[in-house]
Design an enzyme around this catalytic site. Structure first.
Site, mmCIF file in Angstrom:
data_model
loop_
_atom_site.group_PDB
_atom_site.id
_atom_site.type_symbol
_atom_site.label_atom_id
_atom_site.label_comp_id
_atom_site.label_asym_id
_atom_site.label_seq_id
_atom_site.Cartn_x
_atom_site.Cartn_y
_atom_site.Cartn_z
ATOM 1 N N LYS A 82 0.834 -1.208 0.000
ATOM 2 C CA LYS A 82 0.000 0.000 0.000
ATOM 3 C C LYS A 82 0.872 1.262 0.000
ATOM 4 O O LYS A 82 1.951 1.295 0.601
ATOM 5 C CB LYS A 82 -0.919 -0.043 1.227
ATOM 6 N N SER A 157 -9.330 2.274 3.068
ATOM 7 C CA SER A 157 -8.394 2.975 2.212
ATOM 8 C C SER A 157 -7.510 2.043 1.396
ATOM 9 O O SER A 157 -6.753 2.500 0.540
ATOM 10 C CB SER A 157 -7.527 3.923 3.046
ATOM 11 N N SER A 181 -9.957 0.054 7.153
ATOM 12 C CA SER A 181 -9.364 0.112 5.821
ATOM 13 C C SER A 181 -8.835 -1.207 5.288
ATOM 14 O O SER A 181 -8.433 -1.283 4.131
ATOM 15 C CB SER A 181 -8.244 1.156 5.793
#
Length: 471
Positions: A82, A157, A181
């Site tokens: 990420k 996210s 997330s």
């Protein structure tokens, strides 16, 4: 309703086939597949689907980060990291347009634990600005799209990671969770998403600066055994001596549990009919396994939602106010998106005065939550209050008050576990009329990821997870 546009990369004609990470690692160890074969197949799949999904933040196909430890459990398995976690040589831009990062000089603390699994890093996945939104949408850039229905949100996210795994381009991808997330994109795209207990892994650099650490690290996968294998692999690198080890969980347990059912949210949001049906279906499956399921009250104070928003505002305020020092000298706060600016403004205009009381109450929340497990071993609830919305619904350009109202009506279950530090997992237990999966949430007492994984294995045996391979 027209048939949704789906984007999948599954094929029998390459090295990935429909193997999960555990299967790929075994094939690489046996010599049936080479690391480069698997890499090439993953790159080809990503390049095939990403023009439609916009899930890639930065590609490193020409210089992948390969492990030098062939005996590592997930040696050679391709993954993405990420865009808020440092990998040496790759930029870390935190999903924002406010600066442009150069290559990181070294691996982050958690990245070293992740890399110890032996996985090959092929690039960075997209995320919304600083991970604050519940949809991977941007101020000016194109959104990340859901491979099940490209007009729908992929969640956030860790939205880019979810899109790549759900589409079949990767078997697993790194994710982290500061308010849902890992679990939100898992629910939106039909994946398994485990948020571990606070302290279960090495904290990343940002988590170490927080007055209350709400961030957990993990992966998004298509099988429970991949999640279990990853958890065991990172525990081999470092284990918190204050927590009982999880070890490698390989299937269901025989013990019968007491499960609390929660269908009311901390924000007061109403759960939609399709989501409620998926939770109730899961309750019936658990009862069929011999577990006792009974309604329980929300294990949280009424103030938790407002206190979390105050804390959220503080994080946005820090990101906006300290960006030049925390991220890059080129940081330009005028290029922040509407959600970050609105949260920052709300905090400056009064949230700071509420922060000390909010922090005290948030720190006490763990005791309230723990009391629920005096009688129960698990709590069953929705992940989200409604089906993942169309793109644009949570766009950061939506007027701030409207956007905040929509977020509170959507993200109404997951933040509790970030505040309390407890583990939770999203499982793909339903399909919506809109052509997207519905996630159901199981949570356990602090430190009890093992029970979550055992019950997840049992549900996986009873259920056919949604997958774009067969959709």
């Amino acid at each position: 309703m027209s048939h949704p546009t789906r984007v999948g990369a599954f094929t029998d004609g390459d090295a990935l086939a429909d193997h999960d990470a555990v299967a790929l690692a075994a094939l690489i160890r046996s010599g049936e597949l080479s690391v480069k074969e698997v890499e090439s197949a993953a790159v080809a799949r990503i390049e095939r689907v990403d023009p439609a999904l916009d899930a890639v933040a930065f590609a490193a196909y020409d210089r992948p980060r390969r492990s030098r430890t062939p005996q590592a459990p997930l040696y050679g398995v391709p993954m993405f990291v990420k865009d808020n976690t440092d990998i040496a040589g790759l930029p870390t831009n935190h999903g924002t347009d406010a600066f442009r990062a150069g290559p990181a000089r070294r691996d982050g603390r958690y990245a070293r634990q992740l890399l110890s699994t032996g996985a090959t890093v092929l690039g960075k996945s997209r995320m919304p600005e600083f991970g604050l939104n519940a949809s991977t949408e941007f101020r000016v850039a194109a959104p990340t799209r859901n491979p099940w229905n490209t007009e729908r949100s992929t969640g956030a996210s860790s939205g880019g990671a979810a899109a790549l795994v759900a589409a079949g381009a990767l078997p697993l991808a790194h994710a982290n969770d500061g308010g849902g997330s890992i679990r939100i994109p898992a629910a939106a795209t039909g994946l398994i998403g485990l948020k571990p207990s606070r302290g279960r892994h090495l904290d990343g650099e940002m988590a170490r600066t927080m007055p209350l650490n709400i961030i957990s690290e993990g992966v998004l996968t298509r099988t429970v055994r991949d999640t279990a294998a990853y958890v065991a692999a990172v525990e081999d690198h470092w284990r918190n001596p204050r927590l009982a080890p999880i070890g490698l969980v390989q299937g269901p347990a025989r013990r019968r549990l007491r499960v609390g059912l929660v269908l009311e949210s901390v924000t007061g949001a109403v759960v939609d009919e399709q989501t409620r049906a998926a939770v109730e279906h899961t309750a019936r499956l658990l009862e069929a396994q011999g577990h006792v399921v009974e309604p329980v009250p929300i294990p949280a104070a009424d103030s938790l939602a407002d206190d979390f928003i105050t804390y959220w505002g503080m994080l946005a305020g820090m990101a906006g106010g300290l960006g030049r020092f925390a991220f890059d000298r080129s940081f330009d706060a005028t290029r922040l998106d509407g959600l970050t600016l609105g949260l920052r403004r709300q905090f400056i205009q009064g949230g700071w005065a509420r922060l000390p009381g909010a922090l005290r109450r948030l720190r006490r929340a763990a005791r309230t939550y723990a009391a629920a497990f005096d009688r129960h071993e698990l709590i069953l609830s929705p992940v989200l209050s409604h089906v993942t919305p169309p793109l644009g619904h949570l766009d950061p350009n939506v007027p701030f008050d409207t956007l905040m109202d929509r977020l509170q009506r959507y993200v109404s279950f997951t933040p509790l576990h970030n505040v309390t530090g407890a583990p939770g997992i999203s499982l793909p237990m339903g399909m919506a009329r809109e052509g997207v999966p519905i996630g159901v949430h199981l949570s356990a007492a602090y430190g009890d990821e093992r029970t979550l994984l055992e019950v997840s294995f049992a549900l996986e045996e009873q259920t056919t997870w949604p997958t774009l391979r067969t959709a």
